[in-house]
Design an enzyme around this catalytic site. Structure first.
Site, PDB file in Angstrom:
ATOM      1  N   ASN A  19       0.836  -1.201   0.000  1.00  0.00           N
ATOM      2  CA  ASN A  19       0.000   0.000   0.000  1.00  0.00           C
ATOM      3  C   ASN A  19       0.876   1.258   0.000  1.00  0.00           C
ATOM      4  O   ASN A  19       1.768   1.327  -0.862  1.00  0.00           O
ATOM      5  CB  ASN A  19      -1.160  -0.037   1.002  1.00  0.00           C
ATOM      6  CG  ASN A  19      -0.846  -0.238   2.448  1.00  0.00           C
ATOM      7  OD1 ASN A  19      -0.352  -1.256   2.866  1.00  0.00           O
ATOM      8  ND2 ASN A  19      -1.171   0.725   3.281  1.00  0.00           N
ATOM      9  N   ASP A  20       0.659   2.205   0.849  1.00  0.00           N
ATOM     10  CA  ASP A  20       1.226   3.553   0.692  1.00  0.00           C
ATOM     11  C   ASP A  20       2.731   3.613   0.372  1.00  0.00           C
ATOM     12  O   ASP A  20       3.512   2.892   0.989  1.00  0.00           O
ATOM     13  CB  ASP A  20       1.077   4.349   1.998  1.00  0.00           C
ATOM     14  CG  ASP A  20      -0.262   4.155   2.653  1.00  0.00           C
ATOM     15  OD1 ASP A  20      -1.149   3.529   2.064  1.00  0.00           O
ATOM     16  OD2 ASP A  20      -0.407   4.639   3.802  1.00  0.00           O
ATOM     17  N   TYR A  80       3.597   1.287  10.382  1.00  0.00           N
ATOM     18  CA  TYR A  80       2.696   2.024   9.500  1.00  0.00           C
ATOM     19  C   TYR A  80       3.440   3.141   8.761  1.00  0.00           C
ATOM     20  O   TYR A  80       4.646   3.292   8.887  1.00  0.00           O
ATOM     21  CB  TYR A  80       1.506   2.561  10.314  1.00  0.00           C
ATOM     22  CG  TYR A  80       0.386   1.556  10.482  1.00  0.00           C
ATOM     23  CD1 TYR A  80       0.558   0.204  10.183  1.00  0.00           C
ATOM     24  CD2 TYR A  80      -0.872   1.951  10.952  1.00  0.00           C
ATOM     25  CE1 TYR A  80      -0.489  -0.704  10.328  1.00  0.00           C
ATOM     26  CE2 TYR A  80      -1.920   1.043  11.098  1.00  0.00           C
ATOM     27  CZ  TYR A  80      -1.727  -0.285  10.785  1.00  0.00           C
ATOM     28  OH  TYR A  80      -2.761  -1.174  10.927  1.00  0.00           O
ATOM     29  N   SER A  81       2.669   3.960   8.057  1.00  0.00           N
ATOM     30  CA  SER A  81       3.274   4.896   7.108  1.00  0.00           C
ATOM     31  C   SER A  81       4.095   6.007   7.748  1.00  0.00           C
ATOM     32  O   SER A  81       3.865   6.382   8.907  1.00  0.00           O
ATOM     33  CB  SER A  81       2.186   5.528   6.249  1.00  0.00           C
ATOM     34  OG  SER A  81       1.778   4.602   5.279  1.00  0.00           O
TER      35      SER A  81
HETATM   36  C1  FRU Z   1      -3.332   4.551   4.415  1.00  0.00           C
HETATM   37  C2  FRU Z   1      -3.048   3.859   5.747  1.00  0.00           C
HETATM   38  C3  FRU Z   1      -2.243   4.756   6.670  1.00  0.00           C
HETATM   39  C4  FRU Z   1      -1.550   3.774   7.559  1.00  0.00           C
HETATM   40  C5  FRU Z   1      -1.244   2.654   6.612  1.00  0.00           C
HETATM   41  C6  FRU Z   1      -1.273   1.280   7.203  1.00  0.00           C
HETATM   42  O1  FRU Z   1      -3.566   3.645   3.386  1.00  0.00           O
HETATM   43  O2  FRU Z   1      -4.240   3.433   6.352  1.00  0.00           O
HETATM   44  O3  FRU Z   1      -3.008   5.700   7.365  1.00  0.00           O
HETATM   45  O4  FRU Z   1      -0.409   4.294   8.155  1.00  0.00           O
HETATM   46  O5  FRU Z   1      -2.205   2.728   5.567  1.00  0.00           O
HETATM   47  O6  FRU Z   1      -0.851   0.339   6.257  1.00  0.00           O
END
Ligand code: FRU
Length: 447
Positions: A19-20, A80-81
């Site tokens: 993801n991000d 996380y991000s």
């Molecule tokens: C956005 C999010 C962030 C978080 C991350 C977790 O897609 O929900 O807010 O840090 O992904 O994977």
């Protein structure tokens, strides 16, 4: 040739979930592109880590594997991000350590720890000890446990951090902190959305041509016909006198979320997004091959005259272009993936068809992207962009994605698509353009 949907121009893991984009930076003569990575499964379950690509030129990449694991009490439920900042020959990486407590909790008002954690690295992949800088008790009392995604930058000899948050009464907002040394952070202020969202994720603040912008990914804003078409939105405000104005979506396609920007050594501001969104009602057949999602191409940002930000595919892409073939008005053309298509003339109306797959059309001031085959769209139907006049379109088509730039990047639409073959038949009705074959980028994988 059969299309296995492995991307040739977009970064993706060979297995697992992405993801991000995280920690985007230039350091030690290389670009560093980290990302939210679940190596254990293509559906995002299992350990949430950071994966890492590095590149000297944004065309040749090395995947060095998983570089941050959820292996301490302060990040045990997920790394996380977060972001990257270069200082004194080290890359500082700030991220959210997610902690889910055992027991009966809603994980919104209780049961979740959201720690800002710092690691440093001298080479991009070997990390220092983790150091926790902020905990839930350091956030304003009106915040829920959803506080995350630090973005840090230097301004006027100090450091600033912005965090995305959800208040206890379900409003999206961002929190600002300041620091003199990157280690000790003091709360400064909160900026509330008032946009109907309950959470703002992944904030990013930057200046373009002396104008200041705040990018956020709001959740919970009601759907509209031309805005908020996806489950979650992602866009930016211009900050004028500290007030957020004129929210515009970065991308009104099916697959875009949580972008992050950074500055290239030559001063360009580049933006990379996740070409995906959480909780989508459509699917990605790559899951059956054990992987899901990719990043967008890096996009060059410039501030437009009328308030918005223009996005163009990074100019590095030109190095991958082969000899163009023309698509005439009324003509049909077999185009091999990946390719770049451009048509840079004004039109009142047109239709550009990817036969048996989808069509793009413009009429009455509205651009439409509509899937005509659900095997190719996998649940994606139609997305619209109200652009008024049409002055041009550029498309970057990879084996399983499209990035569509309208009017010189005034509006963008990104989508995954899943053709069965490595060619698509283009048909034009009312538009002419050029199709350039694109060479694949190089990715060496250490794992
Ligand atoms: C956005 C999010 C962030 C978080 C991350 C977790 O897609 O929900 O807010 O840090 O992904 O994977």
């Amino acid at each position: 040739m059969k299309n296995d949907h492995k991307q040739l121009l977009h970064l993706e893991p060979q297995s697992g979930w992405l993801n991000d984009p995280n920690g985007l930076s230039c350091f030690g003569g290389k670009y560093h592109i980290y990302f939210q990575y679940s190596p254990d499964s293509p559906d995002g379950s299992g350990r949430k880590c950071w994966g890492h690509f590095e590149s000297p030129d944004l065309l040749n990449y090395r995947f060095t594997g998983t570089v941050l694991y959820p292996d301490t009490p302060d990040d045990r439920s997920g790394v996380y991000s977060g972001c990257g900042l270069v200082k004194d020959g080290l890359l500082y990486l700030f991220y959210t350590g997610n902690v889910k407590e055992e027991g009966e909790h809603d994980y919104i008002t209780s049961g979740r720890g959201a720690n800002v954690i710092l690691v440093t690295t001298g080479n991009g992949h070997d990390m220092s000890e983790k150091r926790t800088l902020l905990r839930n008790s350091d956030y304003p009392e009106y915040c829920s446990c959803h506080v995350r995604d630090p973005k840090v930058w230097e301004e006027d000899g100090r450091y600033r951090m912005v965090l995305g948050a959800r208040t206890l009464d379900d409003r999206g907002c961002v929190l600002y902190y300041t620091s003199d040394d990157l280690l000790n952070w003091t709360y400064d202020s909160t900026l509330f959305g008032g946009d109907g969202s309950y959470m703002w994720e992944c904030p990013d603040e930057f200046v373009l041509s002396e104008r200041r912008f705040l990018s956020v990914s709001p959740q919970g804003v009601p759907h509209g016909e031309f805005m908020y078409q996806n489950v979650y939105s992602s866009g930016y405000f211009e900050l004028r006198d500290g007030e957020p104005r004129d929210y515009r979506e970065w991308d009104c396609g099916f697959d875009f979320y949580a972008p992050q920007s950074f500055e290239a050594p030559d001063g360009r501001r580049l933006l990379i997004g996740w070409m995906g969104i959480g909780d989508i009602p459509y699917t990605n057949p790559t899951v059956s091959q054990g992987r899901q999602h990719c990043l967008t191409l890096p996009r060059e940002l410039t501030a437009g005259r009328e308030g918005g930000i223009y996005q163009r595919p990074m100019r590095e892409l030109n190095a991958l272009k082969g000899r163009p073939v023309s698509l005439a008005d009324g003509g049909t053309l077999e185009a091999g993936l990946p390719f770049y298509f451009a048509s840079l003339a004004e039109r009142e109306r047109f239709k550009l068809t990817f036969e048996d797959m989808l069509e793009m059309s413009f009429a009455d001031g509205v651009f439409n992207l509509r899937f005509t085959n659900d095997k190719v769209g996998c649940g994606r139907d139609i997305r619209r962009a109200k652009i008024g006049r049409f002055t041009g379109i550029e498309i970057v088509a990879d084996t399983s994605s499209l990035e569509i730039f309208l009017n010189g990047g005034e509006a963008v639409m990104s989508t995954r698509f899943y053709p069965g073959e490595m060619t698509v038949r283009l048909h034009s009705d009312g538009i002419e353009g050029s199709v350039y074959p694109l060479r694949a980028m190089e990715v060496i994988r250490d794992e």
